[in-house]
Design an enzyme around this catalytic site. Sequence first.
Site, mmCIF file in Angstrom:
data_model
loop_
_atom_site.group_PDB
_atom_site.id
_atom_site.type_symbol
_atom_site.label_atom_id
_atom_site.label_comp_id
_atom_site.label_asym_id
_atom_site.label_seq_id
_atom_site.Cartn_x
_atom_site.Cartn_y
_atom_site.Cartn_z
ATOM 1 N N ARG A 1 0.823 -1.219 0.000
ATOM 2 C CA ARG A 1 0.000 0.000 0.000
ATOM 3 C C ARG A 1 0.853 1.265 0.000
ATOM 4 O O ARG A 1 0.390 2.323 -0.400
ATOM 5 C CB ARG A 1 -0.839 0.068 1.276
ATOM 6 C CG ARG A 1 -1.979 -0.899 1.382
ATOM 7 C CD ARG A 1 -2.490 -0.943 2.814
ATOM 8 N NE ARG A 1 -2.915 0.346 3.344
ATOM 9 C CZ ARG A 1 -4.099 0.895 3.155
ATOM 10 N NH1 ARG A 1 -4.990 0.257 2.427
ATOM 11 N NH2 ARG A 1 -4.408 2.056 3.673
ATOM 12 N N ARG B 1 8.869 6.459 -3.909
ATOM 13 C CA ARG B 1 9.101 7.181 -5.165
ATOM 14 C C ARG B 1 10.413 7.952 -5.134
ATOM 15 O O ARG B 1 10.889 8.323 -4.069
ATOM 16 C CB ARG B 1 7.901 8.070 -5.496
ATOM 17 C CG ARG B 1 7.502 9.074 -4.467
ATOM 18 C CD ARG B 1 6.409 10.000 -5.022
ATOM 19 N NE ARG B 1 5.051 9.527 -4.766
ATOM 20 C CZ ARG B 1 4.306 9.932 -3.745
ATOM 21 N NH1 ARG B 1 4.774 10.804 -2.877
ATOM 22 N NH2 ARG B 1 3.084 9.469 -3.585
ATOM 23 N N ARG C 1 -7.647 -6.915 14.157
ATOM 24 C CA ARG C 1 -6.694 -6.143 14.921
ATOM 25 C C ARG C 1 -7.472 -4.923 15.401
ATOM 26 O O ARG C 1 -8.265 -4.348 14.640
ATOM 27 C CB ARG C 1 -5.542 -5.741 13.991
ATOM 28 C CG ARG C 1 -4.360 -5.145 14.683
ATOM 29 C CD ARG C 1 -3.487 -6.187 15.344
ATOM 30 N NE ARG C 1 -2.442 -5.497 16.086
ATOM 31 C CZ ARG C 1 -2.042 -5.828 17.285
ATOM 32 N NH1 ARG C 1 -2.563 -6.858 17.923
ATOM 33 N NH2 ARG C 1 -1.100 -5.148 17.895
ATOM 34 N N ARG D 1 0.921 6.414 16.285
ATOM 35 C CA ARG D 1 0.898 7.760 15.703
ATOM 36 C C ARG D 1 0.129 8.721 16.584
ATOM 37 O O ARG D 1 -0.665 8.310 17.437
ATOM 38 C CB ARG D 1 0.347 7.762 14.280
ATOM 39 C CG ARG D 1 -0.920 7.000 14.086
ATOM 40 C CD ARG D 1 -1.232 6.872 12.574
ATOM 41 N NE ARG D 1 -2.286 5.891 12.371
ATOM 42 C CZ ARG D 1 -2.636 5.396 11.192
ATOM 43 N NH1 ARG D 1 -2.045 5.782 10.099
ATOM 44 N NH2 ARG D 1 -3.597 4.511 11.092
ATOM 45 N N GLU E 1 -2.737 6.977 19.005
ATOM 46 C CA GLU E 1 -3.353 5.742 18.510
ATOM 47 C C GLU E 1 -2.492 4.557 18.942
ATOM 48 O O GLU E 1 -1.325 4.474 18.567
ATOM 49 C CB GLU E 1 -3.421 5.840 16.985
ATOM 50 C CG GLU E 1 -4.207 4.751 16.333
ATOM 51 C CD GLU E 1 -4.407 5.029 14.838
ATOM 52 O OE1 GLU E 1 -4.712 6.180 14.453
ATOM 53 O OE2 GLU E 1 -4.224 4.085 14.058
ATOM 54 N N TYR F 1 -10.500 -4.931 4.343
ATOM 55 C CA TYR F 1 -9.990 -3.609 4.711
ATOM 56 C C TYR F 1 -10.174 -2.676 3.527
ATOM 57 O O TYR F 1 -9.444 -2.736 2.555
ATOM 58 C CB TYR F 1 -8.509 -3.693 5.094
ATOM 59 C CG TYR F 1 -7.963 -2.372 5.548
ATOM 60 C CD1 TYR F 1 -8.421 -1.799 6.736
ATOM 61 C CD2 TYR F 1 -7.032 -1.674 4.809
ATOM 62 C CE1 TYR F 1 -7.947 -0.577 7.154
ATOM 63 C CE2 TYR F 1 -6.549 -0.446 5.235
ATOM 64 C CZ TYR F 1 -7.010 0.096 6.406
ATOM 65 O OH TYR F 1 -6.543 1.311 6.824
ATOM 66 N N ASP G 1 -10.384 1.084 1.788
ATOM 67 C CA ASP G 1 -10.276 2.531 1.824
ATOM 68 C C ASP G 1 -11.684 3.055 1.557
ATOM 69 O O ASP G 1 -12.516 2.354 0.984
ATOM 70 C CB ASP G 1 -9.315 3.025 0.734
ATOM 71 C CG ASP G 1 -7.856 2.806 1.124
ATOM 72 O OD1 ASP G 1 -7.563 2.753 2.334
ATOM 73 O OD2 ASP G 1 -7.010 2.686 0.223
HETATM 74 N N1 UDP Z 1 4.148 1.382 7.626
HETATM 75 C C1 UDP Z 1 5.439 1.455 8.102
HETATM 76 N N2 UDP Z 1 5.911 2.641 8.572
HETATM 77 C C2 UDP Z 1 5.150 3.755 8.593
HETATM 78 C C3 UDP Z 1 3.826 3.701 8.103
HETATM 79 C C4 UDP Z 1 3.355 2.472 7.629
HETATM 80 O O1 UDP Z 1 6.163 0.461 8.111
HETATM 81 O O2 UDP Z 1 5.640 4.814 9.049
HETATM 82 C C5 UDP Z 1 3.652 0.063 7.139
HETATM 83 C C6 UDP Z 1 2.946 -0.722 8.232
HETATM 84 O O3 UDP Z 1 3.237 -2.091 8.038
HETATM 85 C C7 UDP Z 1 1.482 -0.453 7.949
HETATM 86 C C8 UDP Z 1 1.459 -0.409 6.427
HETATM 87 O O4 UDP Z 1 2.711 0.227 6.097
HETATM 88 O O5 UDP Z 1 0.656 -1.466 8.454
HETATM 89 C C9 UDP Z 1 0.303 0.361 5.834
HETATM 90 O O6 UDP Z 1 0.317 1.672 6.313
HETATM 91 P P1 UDP Z 1 -0.897 2.678 6.108
HETATM 92 O O7 UDP Z 1 -0.426 4.021 6.524
HETATM 93 O O8 UDP Z 1 -1.436 2.488 4.747
HETATM 94 O O9 UDP Z 1 -1.919 2.087 7.173
HETATM 95 P P2 UDP Z 1 -3.281 2.694 7.720
HETATM 96 O O10 UDP Z 1 -3.130 4.180 7.799
HETATM 97 O O11 UDP Z 1 -4.329 2.248 6.756
HETATM 98 O O12 UDP Z 1 -3.383 2.049 9.036
#
Ligand code: UDP
Length: 377
Positions: free
Chosen positions: A173, A177, A250, A281, A307, A355, A357
């Site tokens: 996901r 880049r 989860r 976060r 969170e 899951y 979006d």
């Molecule tokens: N991830 C990571 N570091 C970060 C942010 C995300 O390793 O700083 C990884 C982590 O495994 C996470 C996945 O990328 O479960 C998807 O992140 P995303 O931000 O898409 O998750 P969401 O916001 O949907 O919880």
Amino acid sequence: MPQYDYLIVGAGLTGAVFAHEATKAGKKCLVIDRRDHVAGNIYTQEVEGINVHKYGAHIFHTSLANVWNYVNEFAEFNNFVNSPIAYYKGEVYNMPFNMNTFAKIWPEVVTPEQARAKIAEQIAAEGIGEPSNLEEQALSLVGRDIFEKLVKGYTEKQWGRDCKELPASIIKRLPCRFTYDNNYFNDRYQGIPVGGYTKMVERMLEGVEVRLGVEYKELVAGEPDIAARTIYCGPIDAFYDFKLGELEWRSLRFESELLDEADHQGVAVVNYNEREVPWTRIIEHKHFEFGLGADGQPLPKTVITREYPADWKPGDEPYYPLNDAKNEALYAKYADLAAQEGDVVFAGRLGGYKYYDMDKAIAAAFDLVKTELGVEL
Ligand code: UDP
């Protein structure tokens, strides 16, 4: 003779889109939700003029023009672009992985070519073929240095498992880049509904009968023939009283604070990537609307939310489906039962154990509108 054409269980995004369209098509609908508010997990609540995302940050992004046009009928979207920061042991890095991240991690790296060479060198040192788990996938994408600082701790906290035991798909996901672009999403359209998501969902539900604080099972126990058809957006295993077993999730726990300061962290989302920090976060909600209130004036206070990832046990809020082989097999069995239902259709994140979006949830609701009502959106 049923009182309603449709009983819609769940007043979240899926239920609201379906109810809106069914009502428009002349169907009599009743929407119920066990919570005391509409909007499901995109619910926002106003605190001191700030629209607080009560069930976690939701940033609308899509490349689907029909979905974007649709949501814009119900809300005005601002031009918010998600550019989170990752905090690791006193340093901050830009996310998603891009030239700003690479230049900070490796000060000698300035150009895309240098970044590609550096990452290629690190990948070669790992000797990985086709990645078979999240750790190998991340190492093959960004190399060891970034994996250790920005992926490993965060991911293991988030999922409560070692990166080697997680599917590679989770990290796919995340964009990587070779430009200096901190936009977290690759999508064509992005923004936050001005005034919060709750208002947007309320607009969708205008003219639809909604009953809150109502349990589906209790309602149909008293009135089994209340509706000709049911769109069930609750957990599919709960519908069947968990008779084949429980699907695992989860969960998350949120701790919010109202602070007497104008700006706490200078950005909407800061990820905490070290294992030792217990939260993943901190969201500072006012930044989703540029720190401004409904009158366009700067707001004096702020609300932050920490969170915490959490293990899930029956009865807890389900957030992320654990789509591993065991749970997928169980879901498939429930899906077989569901396919035999004549008048009940399962939908949404909980009904489909997916899951989603937000834009994908809406696109799936459009498909449902097509099959149920014959209306193309
Ligand atoms: N991830 C990571 N570091 C970060 C942010 C995300 O390793 O700083 C990884 C982590 O495994 C996470 C996945 O990328 O479960 C998807 O992140 P995303 O931000 O898409 O998750 P969401 O916001 O949907 O919880």
